[in-house]
Structure formats: C-alpha cells, structure tokens
Design a protein around this motif. Structure first.
Motif, short mmCIF file in Angstrom:
data_model
loop_
_atom_site.label_atom_id
_atom_site.label_comp_id
_atom_site.label_asym_id
_atom_site.label_seq_id
_atom_site.Cartn_x
_atom_site.Cartn_y
_atom_site.Cartn_z
N GLY A 117 15.73 77.39 16.67
CA GLY A 117 14.48 77.99 17.14
C GLY A 117 13.23 77.24 16.77
N TYR A 118 13.35 76.15 16.01
CA TYR A 118 12.19 75.39 15.56
C TYR A 118 12.37 73.91 15.88
CZ TYR A 118 10.33 79.40 13.00
OH TYR A 118 9.81 80.62 12.68
N GLY A 119 11.25 73.21 16.02
CA GLY A 119 11.32 71.79 16.31
C GLY A 119 10.08 71.06 15.85
N ILE A 120 10.16 69.74 15.86
CA ILE A 120 9.02 68.87 15.59
C ILE A 120 8.84 67.99 16.83
CG2 ILE A 120 8.13 66.98 14.18
CD1 ILE A 120 9.77 68.03 11.86
N ILE A 121 7.62 67.89 17.32
CA ILE A 121 7.36 67.06 18.49
C ILE A 121 6.21 66.09 18.23
CG2 ILE A 121 8.16 68.85 20.07
CD1 ILE A 121 5.23 69.29 20.90
N GLU A 122 6.26 64.99 18.95
CA GLU A 122 5.11 64.08 19.01
C GLU A 122 4.50 64.25 20.39
OE1 GLU A 122 5.95 60.06 18.08
OE2 GLU A 122 6.59 60.47 16.03
N LEU A 123 3.21 64.54 20.42
CA LEU A 123 2.53 64.85 21.67
C LEU A 123 1.25 64.05 21.79
CD1 LEU A 123 2.63 66.94 24.13
CD2 LEU A 123 1.06 68.32 22.75
N GLN A 165 1.79 74.14 13.90
CA GLN A 165 1.01 73.45 12.86
C GLN A 165 0.98 71.95 13.12
OE1 GLN A 165 2.38 74.23 8.90
NE2 GLN A 165 0.96 72.81 7.94
N ILE A 166 -0.20 71.35 13.01
CA ILE A 166 -0.34 69.90 13.10
C ILE A 166 -0.08 69.32 11.71
CG2 ILE A 166 -1.86 67.97 13.63
CD1 ILE A 166 -3.39 69.79 15.51
N VAL A 167 1.03 68.61 11.56
CA VAL A 167 1.37 68.06 10.24
C VAL A 167 0.83 66.65 10.05
CG1 VAL A 167 3.40 69.49 9.97
CG2 VAL A 167 3.63 67.29 11.08
N ALA A 168 0.52 65.96 11.17
CA ALA A 168 -0.03 64.62 11.05
C ALA A 168 -0.64 64.20 12.38
CB ALA A 168 1.05 63.62 10.64
N ILE A 169 -1.56 63.25 12.31
CA ILE A 169 -2.15 62.63 13.49
C ILE A 169 -2.00 61.13 13.31
CG2 ILE A 169 -4.23 62.30 14.88
CD1 ILE A 169 -5.32 64.89 13.63
N LYS A 170 -1.40 60.47 14.30
CA LYS A 170 -1.25 59.03 14.17
C LYS A 170 -1.83 58.32 15.37
CE LYS A 170 3.48 58.47 15.97
NZ LYS A 170 4.85 58.00 15.64
N SER A 171 -2.17 57.07 15.16
CA SER A 171 -2.73 56.28 16.25
C SER A 171 -1.62 55.84 17.19
CB SER A 171 -3.45 55.04 15.68
OG SER A 171 -2.55 54.24 14.93
N MET A 172 -1.99 55.51 18.43
CA MET A 172 -1.01 55.15 19.44
C MET A 172 -0.19 53.92 19.02
SD MET A 172 0.00 56.37 22.38
CE MET A 172 -1.36 57.22 23.19
N ASP A 173 -0.82 53.01 18.25
CA ASP A 173 -0.10 51.82 17.81
C ASP A 173 0.70 52.06 16.53
OD1 ASP A 173 -2.02 51.99 15.85
OD2 ASP A 173 -3.11 50.18 16.45
N SER A 198 -1.50 65.82 6.81
CA SER A 198 -2.22 67.04 6.42
C SER A 198 -3.69 66.95 6.84
CB SER A 198 -2.13 67.26 4.91
OG SER A 198 -0.78 67.39 4.51
N PRO A 199 -3.95 66.80 8.14
CA PRO A 199 -5.33 66.68 8.61
C PRO A 199 -6.14 67.94 8.31
CG PRO A 199 -3.82 67.03 10.45
CD PRO A 199 -2.97 66.77 9.25
N LYS A 200 -7.46 67.75 8.21
CA LYS A 200 -8.35 68.86 7.88
C LYS A 200 -8.93 69.49 9.15
CE LYS A 200 -9.70 66.90 3.40
NZ LYS A 200 -8.65 65.86 3.44
N ALA A 201 -9.49 70.67 8.97
CA ALA A 201 -9.99 71.44 10.10
C ALA A 201 -11.09 70.73 10.87
CB ALA A 201 -10.49 72.81 9.62
N ASP A 202 -11.88 69.87 10.19
CA ASP A 202 -12.99 69.21 10.87
C ASP A 202 -12.63 67.82 11.42
OD1 ASP A 202 -12.73 67.98 8.45
OD2 ASP A 202 -14.84 68.14 7.87
N ASP A 214 -4.98 59.31 20.11
CA ASP A 214 -4.21 59.93 19.03
C ASP A 214 -2.89 60.54 19.53
OD1 ASP A 214 -6.07 59.33 17.08
OD2 ASP A 214 -7.13 61.23 17.27
N ILE A 215 -1.95 60.63 18.59
CA ILE A 215 -0.69 61.33 18.83
C ILE A 215 -0.58 62.43 17.78
CG2 ILE A 215 1.83 61.14 18.80
CD1 ILE A 215 1.46 58.21 19.64
N LEU A 216 -0.30 63.65 18.24
CA LEU A 216 -0.14 64.78 17.33
C LEU A 216 1.33 64.94 16.96
CD1 LEU A 216 -2.33 67.43 19.21
CD2 LEU A 216 -3.03 65.88 17.38
N ILE A 217 1.58 65.14 15.66
CA ILE A 217 2.92 65.50 15.22
C ILE A 217 2.87 66.98 14.87
CG2 ILE A 217 4.75 65.07 13.54
CD1 ILE A 217 3.68 62.24 13.24
N LEU A 218 3.60 67.76 15.64
CA LEU A 218 3.50 69.22 15.58
C LEU A 218 4.80 69.84 15.10
CD1 LEU A 218 1.85 69.60 19.09
CD2 LEU A 218 0.65 69.80 16.91
#
Length: 220
Positions: free
Chosen positions: A145-151, A174-182, A189-193, A200-204
């Motif tokens: 029922g749970y997963g991790i995706i890169e979006l 939850q957004i666990v990380a943000i990485k650059s396309m390269d 652990s990105p912050k609210a601001d 960007d690529i979101l790791i969710l």
C-alpha cells in the motif's frame, strides 16, 4: 564490504551476484547446475555447485556468518521453501527470498521470511505507473500500500514553495528529497520555504492512493 550468499543463478541471481561483487562485496554464488556456476565463477568471489535443498549443504559450505542470504530459486516452490528452512536451521538471520506468485509469497511469510522480492510483479507495476504518467521517473514499492516515486516537478508547482503546495495535508504524501535533473545535487529533508524549480525532481513517499491522487491532480 559485506558477505552475501546468492542461491540460484537464473537471470535474477546472476545479475544480483555480479552487481554486488562489482560493488566490492564478498559474494558466494551457488546452484545445482554446473553450467550456470561455470558462467559466473570469474565474476564473484566464489562459485559452488551445491544443492540448497540438502540439509547439510550450508553447514559444509560454512556460510552461517554471511550478512545476507538471497534465495533466488523461484520456479520450484518446494525448493525455495527447503532452501529457506535450511538457512534458518543454521541461524542465518537476514534472508531475502524471490517469489513468483502470491501463494509462494504467503508460504514464505508463514515460515518467517520478512524480506520478500516479487521482481516480475514489481517491475510490471513500475512500468504501468510510468506509462500511465509520463512525468513519473521511477517507482519503488515500499510495503503493502505504500511506495516511493521520483516525479518531475509539475508545471503548476514551479515557483512555489513546499508550504504552498502542502502535499502532506492534501494527499498524505511526504517530500523526502529534491534533486536536480542531472542528479549532481540532492536536498534531503527539504524545508517548508524551499522553492521548486522546473528542473527539479521530487522524491516522494506515501500511500499509493495518495500518490495516485497527486498524479491525477497535477495532470489537470
């Protein structure tokens, strides 16, 4: 360096064993088929012709101190079960087993295997999600029922910060990380601001229904 025991040298076992060895780990690979053992002997630490269903095999090999044993036998359910039971008998704590069907999975769960791989099912689900959503870069099943995706960041989120898009409250994601396309830069652990950019690529991380709802909402 960790010690791995790979049992069964079909495609799954072969690629797993050789990849772990290339990463610098100590890998013993075993199979009943001498041809398969011969094909891998130069690509692992040690390759042995052995029958994992024989109760004495693992004692003879002296493998009770390996960090992880992976049972890659899938085509014969009885062989898979016997191999797991023999590993448990000598006290190997961390056992990972490949399964090829839901009944196979249920049987191994009943005998105490907690780390189960279902490669065909997981690959098919991952591919279905990618085909269904072109912006989905990768999908990894985490638990039932749970997963991790890169979006890739949806167009409607570009220029907004994490507080504004509010994925946790809206979708339970939850957004666990943000990485650059390269992939050269990753912000854990990105912050609210923190503001999202088009590259960007979101790791969710989240429940699959929440991830699906997010996907639908961002495609509108």
């Amino acid at each position: 360096m960790k010690q791995f025991l790979i049992i069964g040298l079909g495609n799954f076992g072969f690629y797993l064993a050789t990849d772990l060895y290339r990463k610098g780990h100590d890998v013993m690979a075993i199979d009943k088929n001498p041809v398969l053992v011969q094909s891998i002997k130069d690509h692992v630490t040690q390759a042995v012709v052995a029958d994992a269903t024989d109760a004495g095999t693992f004692k003879e090999l002296g493998v009770k101190n390996v960090d992880t044993a992976v049972v890659g036998i899938g085509s014969v359910l009885g062989d898979s079960i016997l191999a797991v039971l023999n590993l448990q008998e000598i006290g190997i704590a961390h056992i990972v087993a490949k399964v090829i069907s839901d009944p196979h999975k249920k049987v191994l769960e009943k005998i105490g295997v907690k780390n189960i791989l279902f490669p065909e099912k997981d690959t098919a689900r991952s591919m279905a999600r990618k085909l269904d959503n072109p912006s989905l870069i990768d999908y990894l099943p985490l638990m039932e029922g749970y997963g991790i995706i890169e979006l890739a960041v949806p167009e409607k989120f570009v220029g907004q910060n994490l507080k504004q898009i509010d994925l946790t409250n809206k979708y339970g994601v939850q957004i666990v990380a943000i990485k650059s396309m390269d992939a050269e830069h990753t912000l854990f652990s990105p912050k609210a601001d923190d503001i999202l950019n088009q590259e960007d690529i979101l790791i969710l991380l989240g429940p699959e229904n929440g991830l699906d709802t997010l996907k639908t909402a961002t495609q509108k």
